[in-house]
Write a protein that holds these residues in place. Sequence first.
Motif, PDB file in Angstrom:
ATOM      1  N   VAL A 108       0.877  -1.621  -0.200  1.00 30.21           N
ATOM      2  CA  VAL A 108      -0.099   0.443   0.184  1.00 30.21           C
ATOM      3  C   VAL A 108       0.769   0.989  -0.024  1.00 30.21           C
ATOM      4  O   VAL A 108       1.806   1.306   0.810  1.00 30.21           O
ATOM      5  CB  VAL A 108      -0.762   0.077   1.532  1.00 30.21           C
ATOM      6  CG1 VAL A 108      -2.476   1.476   1.087  1.00 30.21           C
ATOM      7  CG2 VAL A 108      -2.188  -1.482   0.809  1.00 30.21           C
ATOM      8  N   LEU A 109       0.571   2.201  -0.963  1.00 32.73           N
ATOM      9  CA  LEU A 109       1.184   3.676  -0.847  1.00 32.73           C
ATOM     10  C   LEU A 109       0.638   4.937  -1.400  1.00 32.73           C
ATOM     11  O   LEU A 109      -0.145   4.644  -1.841  1.00 32.73           O
ATOM     12  CB  LEU A 109       2.453   3.787  -2.220  1.00 32.73           C
ATOM     13  CG  LEU A 109       2.998   4.522  -2.464  1.00 32.73           C
ATOM     14  CD1 LEU A 109       4.039   4.515  -2.137  1.00 32.73           C
ATOM     15  CD2 LEU A 109       3.569   4.355  -3.963  1.00 32.73           C
ATOM     16  N   PRO A 110       0.625   5.723  -0.313  1.00 35.12           N
ATOM     17  CA  PRO A 110       0.178   6.305  -0.066  1.00 35.12           C
ATOM     18  C   PRO A 110       0.624   7.555  -0.625  1.00 35.12           C
ATOM     19  O   PRO A 110       2.082   7.707  -0.854  1.00 35.12           O
ATOM     20  CB  PRO A 110       0.125   6.911   1.571  1.00 35.12           C
ATOM     21  CG  PRO A 110       0.678   6.017   2.492  1.00 35.12           C
ATOM     22  CD  PRO A 110       1.197   5.450   0.744  1.00 35.12           C
ATOM     23  N   ILE A 111      -0.492   7.827  -2.345  1.00 36.90           N
ATOM     24  CA  ILE A 111       0.937   9.213  -3.056  1.00 36.90           C
ATOM     25  C   ILE A 111      -0.309  10.484  -2.973  1.00 36.90           C
ATOM     26  O   ILE A 111      -1.342  10.644  -2.434  1.00 36.90           O
ATOM     27  CB  ILE A 111       0.212   8.746  -3.986  1.00 36.90           C
ATOM     28  CG1 ILE A 111       1.110   7.125  -4.548  1.00 36.90           C
ATOM     29  CG2 ILE A 111       1.356   9.906  -5.583  1.00 36.90           C
ATOM     30  CD1 ILE A 111       0.791   6.214  -5.959  1.00 36.90           C
ATOM     31  N   SER A 112       0.305  12.055  -2.578  1.00 39.95           N
ATOM     32  CA  SER A 112      -0.283  13.200  -2.406  1.00 39.95           C
ATOM     33  C   SER A 112      -0.975  13.593  -3.630  1.00 39.95           C
ATOM     34  O   SER A 112       0.017  13.360  -5.234  1.00 39.95           O
ATOM     35  CB  SER A 112       0.912  13.481  -1.769  1.00 39.95           C
ATOM     36  OG  SER A 112       0.632  15.338  -2.515  1.00 39.95           O
ATOM     37  N   LYS A 113      -1.449  13.283  -4.130  1.00 37.32           N
ATOM     38  CA  LYS A 113      -2.514  13.909  -5.247  1.00 37.32           C
ATOM     39  C   LYS A 113      -1.614  15.239  -6.166  1.00 37.32           C
ATOM     40  O   LYS A 113      -1.214  15.556  -7.156  1.00 37.32           O
ATOM     41  CB  LYS A 113      -3.525  14.304  -5.621  1.00 37.32           C
ATOM     42  CG  LYS A 113      -4.674  13.963  -5.204  1.00 37.32           C
ATOM     43  CD  LYS A 113      -6.025  13.955  -4.860  1.00 37.32           C
ATOM     44  CE  LYS A 113      -7.569  13.024  -4.356  1.00 37.32           C
ATOM     45  NZ  LYS A 113      -8.285  13.543  -4.423  1.00 37.32           N
ATOM     46  N   THR A 114      -0.807  16.271  -4.813  1.00 38.38           N
ATOM     47  CA  THR A 114      -0.689  17.534  -5.377  1.00 38.38           C
ATOM     48  C   THR A 114       1.447  17.221  -5.732  1.00 38.38           C
ATOM     49  O   THR A 114       1.635  17.218  -6.944  1.00 38.38           O
ATOM     50  CB  THR A 114      -0.108  18.322  -3.705  1.00 38.38           C
ATOM     51  OG1 THR A 114      -1.114  19.588  -3.823  1.00 38.38           O
ATOM     52  CG2 THR A 114       0.724  19.268  -4.735  1.00 38.38           C
ATOM     53  N   ARG A 115       1.701  16.567  -4.846  1.00 33.51           N
ATOM     54  CA  ARG A 115       2.948  15.362  -5.831  1.00 33.51           C
ATOM     55  C   ARG A 115       3.523  15.291  -6.979  1.00 33.51           C
ATOM     56  O   ARG A 115       3.718  15.216  -7.623  1.00 33.51           O
ATOM     57  CB  ARG A 115       3.704  14.414  -4.739  1.00 33.51           C
ATOM     58  CG  ARG A 115       4.963  14.486  -4.940  1.00 33.51           C
ATOM     59  CD  ARG A 115       5.665  13.929  -4.006  1.00 33.51           C
ATOM     60  NE  ARG A 115       6.979  13.546  -4.021  1.00 33.51           N
ATOM     61  CZ  ARG A 115       8.116  12.726  -3.153  1.00 33.51           C
ATOM     62  NH1 ARG A 115       8.116  12.908  -1.947  1.00 33.51           N
ATOM     63  NH2 ARG A 115       9.487  12.898  -3.529  1.00 33.51           N
ATOM     64  N   ILE A 116       2.114  14.253  -7.369  1.00 29.18           N
ATOM     65  CA  ILE A 116       2.058  14.057  -8.264  1.00 29.18           C
ATOM     66  C   ILE A 116       1.944  14.330  -9.574  1.00 29.18           C
ATOM     67  O   ILE A 116       1.821  14.119 -10.131  1.00 29.18           O
ATOM     68  CB  ILE A 116       1.465  12.129  -8.614  1.00 29.18           C
ATOM     69  CG1 ILE A 116       2.152  11.260  -9.865  1.00 29.18           C
ATOM     70  CG2 ILE A 116       0.214  12.555  -8.472  1.00 29.18           C
ATOM     71  CD1 ILE A 116       1.265   9.292  -9.168  1.00 29.18           C
ATOM     72  N   ARG A 117       1.154  15.040  -9.175  1.00 23.99           N
ATOM     73  CA  ARG A 117       1.038  16.347 -10.063  1.00 23.99           C
ATOM     74  C   ARG A 117       2.007  16.866 -10.532  1.00 23.99           C
ATOM     75  O   ARG A 117       2.285  17.685 -11.911  1.00 23.99           O
ATOM     76  CB  ARG A 117      -0.196  17.279 -10.043  1.00 23.99           C
ATOM     77  CG  ARG A 117      -0.521  18.270 -11.028  1.00 23.99           C
ATOM     78  CD  ARG A 117      -1.782  18.989 -10.550  1.00 23.99           C
ATOM     79  NE  ARG A 117      -1.759  19.904 -10.152  1.00 23.99           N
ATOM     80  CZ  ARG A 117      -2.811  19.632  -8.593  1.00 23.99           C
ATOM     81  NH1 ARG A 117      -3.514  18.521  -8.085  1.00 23.99           N
ATOM     82  NH2 ARG A 117      -2.718  20.142  -7.327  1.00 23.99           N
ATOM     83  N   GLU A 118       3.087  17.388  -9.204  1.00 22.47           N
ATOM     84  CA  GLU A 118       4.372  18.460  -9.964  1.00 22.47           C
ATOM     85  C   GLU A 118       5.272  17.120 -10.205  1.00 22.47           C
ATOM     86  O   GLU A 118       6.362  17.462 -10.825  1.00 22.47           O
ATOM     87  CB  GLU A 118       4.628  18.320  -7.950  1.00 22.47           C
ATOM     88  CG  GLU A 118       3.947  19.974  -7.693  1.00 22.47           C
ATOM     89  CD  GLU A 118       3.924  20.981  -8.841  1.00 22.47           C
ATOM     90  OE1 GLU A 118       4.318  21.732  -8.335  1.00 22.47           O
ATOM     91  OE2 GLU A 118       2.320  21.593  -9.291  1.00 22.47           O
ATOM     92  N   HIS A 119       4.975  16.386  -9.899  1.00 19.08           N
ATOM     93  CA  HIS A 119       6.428  15.027 -10.961  1.00 19.08           C
ATOM     94  C   HIS A 119       5.720  15.015 -12.316  1.00 19.08           C
ATOM     95  O   HIS A 119       6.681  14.946 -13.043  1.00 19.08           O
ATOM     96  CB  HIS A 119       5.468  13.775  -9.984  1.00 19.08           C
ATOM     97  CG  HIS A 119       7.280  12.947 -10.709  1.00 19.08           C
ATOM     98  ND1 HIS A 119       8.262  13.298 -10.157  1.00 19.08           N
ATOM     99  CD2 HIS A 119       6.979  11.787 -11.232  1.00 19.08           C
ATOM    100  CE1 HIS A 119       8.970  11.701 -10.536  1.00 19.08           C
ATOM    101  NE2 HIS A 119       8.313  11.638 -11.100  1.00 19.08           N
ATOM    102  N   ALA A 120       4.681  14.581 -12.925  1.00 15.97           N
ATOM    103  CA  ALA A 120       3.961  14.807 -14.032  1.00 15.97           C
ATOM    104  C   ALA A 120       4.777  16.346 -14.681  1.00 15.97           C
ATOM    105  O   ALA A 120       4.747  16.196 -15.766  1.00 15.97           O
ATOM    106  CB  ALA A 120       2.832  15.083 -14.043  1.00 15.97           C
ATOM    107  N   ARG A 121       4.525  16.865 -13.899  1.00 15.45           N
ATOM    108  CA  ARG A 121       4.782  18.394 -14.598  1.00 15.45           C
ATOM    109  C   ARG A 121       6.343  18.708 -14.777  1.00 15.45           C
ATOM    110  O   ARG A 121       6.339  18.549 -16.001  1.00 15.45           O
ATOM    111  CB  ARG A 121       4.872  19.730 -13.575  1.00 15.45           C
ATOM    112  CG  ARG A 121       4.977  20.907 -13.946  1.00 15.45           C
ATOM    113  CD  ARG A 121       4.995  22.110 -13.149  1.00 15.45           C
ATOM    114  NE  ARG A 121       5.438  21.543 -12.106  1.00 15.45           N
ATOM    115  CZ  ARG A 121       7.172  22.397 -11.025  1.00 15.45           C
ATOM    116  NH1 ARG A 121       7.913  22.601 -13.493  1.00 15.45           N
ATOM    117  NH2 ARG A 121       7.686  21.963 -10.720  1.00 15.45           N
ATOM    118  N   SER A 122       7.187  17.907 -14.193  1.00 13.80           N
ATOM    119  CA  SER A 122       9.107  17.949 -13.860  1.00 13.80           C
ATOM    120  C   SER A 122       8.683  17.153 -15.214  1.00 13.80           C
ATOM    121  O   SER A 122       9.915  17.218 -15.312  1.00 13.80           O
ATOM    122  CB  SER A 122       9.274  17.275 -12.988  1.00 13.80           C
ATOM    123  OG  SER A 122       8.853  15.505 -12.773  1.00 13.80           O
TER     124      SER A 122
END
Length: 311
Positions: A108-122
């Motif tokens: 189980v891996l919790p993922i911040s929506k904000t962080r994954i959006r910023e990672h997609a941007r990068s």
Amino acid sequence: MAELQEVVSDFSSPVQLTINRQGEEVDADMALAMIGDQPFLHGTFGTARVDWQSAGACHDTMALFVPTDGWGEITHLGRTWDLTPDQGMMRDLSIEATAYQEQFYSYVLPISKTRIREHARSLGGEHLGLYQIEFDPVADLATPGGQMIRQYMQFLENSLNHGLLDDPNMLVASQAYDLLLTQILTHLKSNVRDILTGQEVSRVVPRHVKRAQDYIHANPSHTLDMASLSEIAECSYRTLQRGFIDAFGLTPRQYIRKVRLKLVRNDLMSTDSTDSVATIARRWGFGHMGRFAQEYMQEFGERPTKTAREA
């Protein structure tokens, strides 16, 4: 049972656990570790059949479940499907879900929506930061990409067990986690996967569109009239509009509005901010508060006051 329920609730979102069959006992095993500042769990409730129900409470968090053994069934977002080693799930923790499971083991891996959006941007450029990333809740783990995610999680588990990620340099753990996010974005079905893997975008953004895009991101609070933007882009307004629609599916005005709404949301979610919603909205170019609140609701599915309150 109450202690187990508290552990699971703290890790993901509040849940209600029940043993389905009389006389059964729960023999839970929860191995929790940190990859940098990110929690990572491999756990089981044992051989008993356990039902759980969650009303949903974590608005900036998703959780990826990658089963490694056993079987379960989940109902989420109006869909019901099996959980097996070949089929996991990406759960939005802000939305209710019910499930039951037997002899079930899962990462189980919790993922911040904000962080994954910023990672997609990068990975894909500034415009990807405008997307609210939405995953298909059914995670196909039988594909080569799904198998790669599971194998990398197994590698992380082994590395954690042998102290390989205990390096005091946080950059090592951060890079390990970012690589996992990259695999999730490129191998699980979402509204940005095809963009990131190049299946939808077969050409680069035209130079005149890129000039206007860069100016918007550098000056989002400035007055951005279409005549000035066309002059910066060195093309006619009609050409610029066509270019934005082709590249992003948005007119220049719609693109500017999305950029500004995202900046407002970032400020509202900041725990350091003491400014009012109106002050933040005006900072990023919104003058009419009623229209702003309506546009914000359409974009993010909640009122700006709710975002600020929950931050």
